[in-house]
Design a protein around this motif. Structure first.
Motif, short mmCIF file in Angstrom:
data_model
loop_
_atom_site.label_atom_id
_atom_site.label_comp_id
_atom_site.label_asym_id
_atom_site.label_seq_id
_atom_site.Cartn_x
_atom_site.Cartn_y
_atom_site.Cartn_z
N PRO A 223 0.83 -1.21 0.00
CA PRO A 223 0.00 0.00 0.00
C PRO A 223 0.86 1.26 0.00
O PRO A 223 1.97 1.28 0.55
CB PRO A 223 -0.78 -0.12 1.31
CG PRO A 223 0.08 -0.94 2.20
CD PRO A 223 0.77 -1.93 1.29
N SER A 224 0.37 2.29 -0.63
CA SER A 224 1.02 3.60 -0.60
C SER A 224 -0.02 4.62 -0.18
O SER A 224 -1.21 4.45 -0.44
CB SER A 224 1.62 3.95 -1.96
OG SER A 224 0.60 4.01 -2.94
N ALA A 225 0.44 5.66 0.48
CA ALA A 225 -0.50 6.67 0.98
C ALA A 225 0.12 8.05 0.90
O ALA A 225 1.34 8.21 0.90
CB ALA A 225 -0.90 6.35 2.42
N ALA A 226 -0.75 9.04 0.84
CA ALA A 226 -0.32 10.43 0.85
C ALA A 226 -0.52 11.01 2.24
O ALA A 226 -1.58 10.84 2.84
CB ALA A 226 -1.12 11.24 -0.18
N VAL A 227 0.50 11.67 2.75
CA VAL A 227 0.40 12.42 4.00
C VAL A 227 0.23 13.88 3.61
O VAL A 227 1.12 14.48 3.03
CB VAL A 227 1.64 12.23 4.87
CG1 VAL A 227 1.48 12.97 6.20
CG2 VAL A 227 1.90 10.75 5.13
N ILE A 228 -0.93 14.44 3.91
CA ILE A 228 -1.33 15.75 3.40
C ILE A 228 -1.34 16.77 4.52
O ILE A 228 -1.98 16.57 5.56
CB ILE A 228 -2.73 15.65 2.75
CG1 ILE A 228 -2.70 14.60 1.64
CG2 ILE A 228 -3.18 17.00 2.22
CD1 ILE A 228 -4.06 14.08 1.26
#
Length: 341
Positions: A223-228
């Motif tokens: 999984p990959s995710a954006a930290v915003i």
């Protein structure tokens, strides 16, 4: 290894020797350890100050005996653990300030991409440990990085006054043990609601940082995710959460293993409706109705309430009578109309 709490290797070896002998004089320790007498005397004094060595009387050559290590070193160890925890929280805050500074001056740092379940899990834990006011969750079925029972950081945050609002997908409630785990969170102060479907996985901390996966669950792989960070994109995610929160169904759950206590849960802002006919369900009926309205099958409701499926069906029939309807959809409508939840 005990040097991390102030006990040198030489002092530890002397203490272990004294443990084997039970009682001993300085001269006997000198012979066994093959050390200069002055060195042994100094180490004995250091151990005496740390509470690990006791003398039988005031004579400098009196027999020595060891003290219990957990009593002498336990407080030191606890203080060191507290210091490390405080330092870890401070590092987390400094890291967030560092990233915030980058975001202010460099647009490309507004969104940070992290890859891998382990990295995602660590970031979620760090953010919760640093949370000060509120954590928001979209909890979909089949968690990518951290299942509910693994999220012990939530209970620590709740204990220090952080508010938690979580919306769960209905399918997640059907997973083994999910309802019991959810009940523990609600019992600790979490506000929980449910929807049939959520658009995305999402966590938002203190309205300043969000974590959102970048690829659909069906794509597989790491999984990959954006930290915003603070941005219009984060504002849009906050609005997305609030729009779903308003239409989600509230869950009334209790930890079945917890002893009965006064309800100290943060009040839900939507607790304002009153039954038009004056009838109000009791606590057990409210729990049943919250699961019923959330679409949880009778079998799962029975498991959560600790009763039989037939009992659940009978209670629902009784509530239908109280609401003056003869269908389950009619009961769901009346639950909303009468403010029973």
């Amino acid at each position: 290894m005990l040097d991390v709490i102030g006990l040198t290797p030489a002092e530890e070896e002397l203490y272990r020797c004294l443990l084997q002998l039970t009682t001993a004089r300085v001269d006997e320790l000198v012979r066994r350890l093959h050390r200069p007498r002055a060195q042994v005397v100094a180490q004995v004094e250091a151990l005496r100050i740390k509470g690990l060595v006791l003398a039988t009387d005031t004579d400098p050559d009196a027999p020595l005996r060891p003290a219990a290590p957990d009593v002498a070193l336990g407080a030191t160890l606890l203080r060191r653990q507290e210091d490390l925890e405080s330092a870890r929280r401070r590092i987390t805050q400094l890291a967030e300030e560092y990233r915030a500074g980058l975001r202010r001056h460099h647009v490309d740092h507004l969104v940070e991409v992290i890859t891998g379940a382990r990295m995602l899990r660590e970031r979620l834990r760090d953010l919760q440990n640093a949370a000060r006011t509120e954590v928001l969750w979209f909890c979909r079925a089949n968690p990518l990085a951290m299942a509910g029972p693994e999220n012990v950081e939530e209970f620590d945050a709740l204990a220090r006054g952080v508010s938690y609002r979580a919306i769960y997908e209905r399918d997640l409630l059907l997973e083994p043990g999910a309802l019991a785990d959810l009940a523990k969170g609600v019992g600790a102060g979490e506000q929980a609601r449910v929807l049939d479907r959520l658009p995305v996985r999402l966590a938002i901390v203190d309205a300043r940082t969000a974590i959102c996966p970048l690829v659909p669950d069906l794509d597989g792989g790491e999984p990959s995710a954006a930290v915003i960070g603070r941005s219009q994109l984060l504002d849009a995610l906050l609005a997305l959460f609030e729009s779903h929160w308003r239409v989600a169904t509230r869950l009334r759950l209790e930890d079945p293993l917890a002893a009965p206590t006064t309800d100290t849960r943060r009040p839900d802002p939507d607790d304002h409706a009153v039954d038009v006919d004056g009838y109000q369900p009791d606590a057990d009926e409210a729990r049943l109705l919250s699961l019923f309205v959330a679409g949880v099958p009778d079998k799962s409701i029975a498991s959560q309430l600790g009763v039989s499926r037939r009992t659940v069906q009978r209670r629902i029939a009784d509530l239908m009578d109280a609401a003056g309807v003869d269908t389950r959809p009619g009961l769901a409508f009346q639950v909303a109309r009468r403010g029973w939840l």
